[in-house]
Every structure is written in C-alpha cells, then in structure tokens.
Design an enzyme around this catalytic site. Structure first.
Site, PDB file in Angstrom:
ATOM      1  N   LYS A   1       1.795  -5.843  14.641  1.00  0.00           N
ATOM      2  CA  LYS A   1       2.090  -4.413  14.684  1.00  0.00           C
ATOM      3  C   LYS A   1       1.874  -3.761  13.321  1.00  0.00           C
ATOM      4  CE  LYS A   1       3.353  -0.431  16.238  1.00  0.00           C
ATOM      5  NZ  LYS A   1       4.673  -0.072  16.763  1.00  0.00           N
TER       6      LYS A   1
ATOM      7  N   LYS B   1       7.029   5.364   7.382  1.00  0.00           N
ATOM      8  CA  LYS B   1       7.851   4.166   7.329  1.00  0.00           C
ATOM      9  C   LYS B   1       7.029   2.915   7.612  1.00  0.00           C
ATOM     10  CE  LYS B   1       9.577   2.790  10.938  1.00  0.00           C
ATOM     11  NZ  LYS B   1       9.209   1.811  12.003  1.00  0.00           N
TER      12      LYS B   1
END
Length: 299
Positions: free
Chosen positions: A180, A248
């Site tokens: 990811k 983030k």
C-alpha cells in the site's frame, strides 16, 4: 458467482467515507454486522438498516463470537493504535479466536507490533489495506493487498471477494502495508504529474479536456488520468481521498524509506506539494485538488 457471507459475524470499526459503504456491502452479502464509530449518528443510521451498534471497540469485540472478523478502517496509524490499545480498545475486550483486519494505511513497524499484541490476546491479525477510494468502496471494486498467514488469508477470502474485485496475498504480516505504501507513492506522484500536464496544456492554449481525451489509451493513460483528471478539469473536489490523508501516506512512505536506508528524492519533493496544500487550507479537499496549487505556482 455472487459471494454470500451468511453465517459470518463481522465487526467494522470506522464509519467514514470508506467504512460506511464497506459495512453496507458486507451486510447485503448476508454478514451479521456489528459496527462502531466515534460518530454515534452514523452508528444509529446503520443500526436502522439492520446492523448492530456497539459503544466502543471493546464492546464490539465482546459482542462478537469466536471466529468473527473485525475490520478496522480508520484514518492513520495513531487511530489504529487507539482502536486496538486504547482504554476501550480491542485489547481490552475478548479477542479469543477472532481476526483483526486492518484495512487502512498503517506504518509497517506498528502493524507488526500490533499484530503481536493481538496474538498475545488469543486473536489473529491481517493487514489488508485497500486502493480504490470511496468510489471503489461503494462499488465493491477495491484492490486489496494483504499480509498474514496463508491459512488466515485463505479463510478471509470471501470477505475480500465481497469488498473488492482484486485481491493479492503479498506476504507475511506487514507485506500488505508495504504494498500500500508503494501504491500511495505512485498515486501521490501521478496526481502531481497529471495536474502539471493539464495545467501546462491549458496555459499553452489547448483544451485540457481534449488533451486528457487524447492521452487515454496511450502510455500516459492511468486510472488517475481517467478519474482524477476529469475531477481536475471539472473542478469537483468533494473528498473521495482527502489531501491530508495523501500527505500522511507520503510521509509514511518516506519514514519507511528512512528505516531501510533508501533515499527517495522524487517523493521528497512531492511531499513539499502536499505540505503546501495543507498549509494553504486545502487539506479537506479531494487530493485531485493538487491542480489548484499547480495553477497558483509561478515560474
């Protein structure tokens, strides 16, 4: 063949842009759903649709039988830690024989630490972050990348089949989050590339919509050019994936690179753009809004 989850007990923690449609898709497939969130109104709304509400992650864990799956779909690593280790977190409840599935984007080192904590409490752990955004969650077309034991992943395959169209067992615990991280690096940098290309096309006198059309089907084509390129042209920036979350994710990728001693100069420069987006007050816009920043920059 339509996958059914009759007989499955599933908990879902985190009822945001992704969590709500995921809970609904699992419920429609026949799973007995128990949900919880910091937003009571959302829990009540899903309870009105036939799901069970829980007051906390601990209460959710206690309410589920052995063999249940508990999906965590929250914003970041700190939120995952709070859900699992907080005063009313999952570890305070009964996790015996239950599987915790983190489907958000979490730091790799934290993932492995949290997995060990859950195992010590008699549960099991899988990291299975997703790609596809809110639309993918709504359409049950998410791409799922999972880390965990072969046996555990195989058992959870029906749940993944309901939530997504593509599922890959990448490796052991943490491998899903590594995949990811790679995904989010490519997304963040490609959003910038598409925004710069369309901005240049417009500034140079071409119709950016026609340029986007011309690029589809060639080597520059991508899901980002297709979906986010259109959002950039139409200036529709209601959040599917927020700027703040993209920032983030880029920061987490750089932190992982630092841990393994790798320099990522392109990503480091990309982070500066996301930093400026948040500083400008655009953190809650869809990440395709990066084109607003590109158009505002002057040579």
């Amino acid at each position: 063949m339509t996958v059914r989850l009759d007989g499955w007990a599933v908990g879902l923690i985190g009822l945001g842009l992704m969590g709500v449609p995921m809970a609904r898709n699992l419920h429609r497939a026949g799973a007995a759903m128990t949900v919880t969130s910091r937003r009571d109104a959302v829990v009540q709304a899903l309870a009105a649709e036939g799901m069970q509400g829980a007051s906390s992650p601990k209460a959710l864990a206690d309410a589920l039988p052995a063999g249940a799956a508990i999906i965590v779909m929250v914003t970041d690593t700190a939120a995952v830690r709070a859900v699992i280790t907080g005063e009313d977190g999952l570890l305070a409840g009964d996790l015996t024989g239950k599987t915790v599935i983190d489907m958000g984007t979490t730091q790799v080192t934290d993932t492995r630490e949290l997995a060990a904590m859950v195992a010590a409490q008699g549960g099991s752990y899988v990291d299975a972050p997703v790609s596809g955004g809110q639309l993918g969650a709504e359409q049950a077309s998410l791409s799922i990348m999972a880390g965990g034991s072969t046996e555990g992943i195989k058992r959870l395959a029906p749940i993944f089949s309901v939530l997504g169209q593509r599922f890959t067992h990448v490796g052991d615990i943490g491998a899903g989050q590594i995949a990811k991280t790679a995904n989010q690096m490519i997304v963040g940098m490609t959003l910038d590339a598409v925004a710069e290309a369309l901005s240049l096309a417009e500034a140079a006198g071409a119709d950016p919509a026609r340029v986007r059309e011309a690029l589809t089907g060639g080597f520059a084509d991508s899901r980002i050019l297709e979906l986010h390129g259109k959002r950039m042209i139409d200036e529709t920036f209601e959040p599917g994936g927020r700027v703040s979350v993209q920032r983030k994710d880029v920061m987490q990728a750089l932190a992982l690179a630092d841990t393994v001693g790798l320099s990522l100069p392109g990503l480091a420069k990309n982070r500066q753009l996301w930093d400026e987006m948040v500083a400008t007050g655009w953190g809650d816009l869809d990440h395709s809004a990066i084109i607003k920043l590109i158009k505002a920059l002057k040579s």
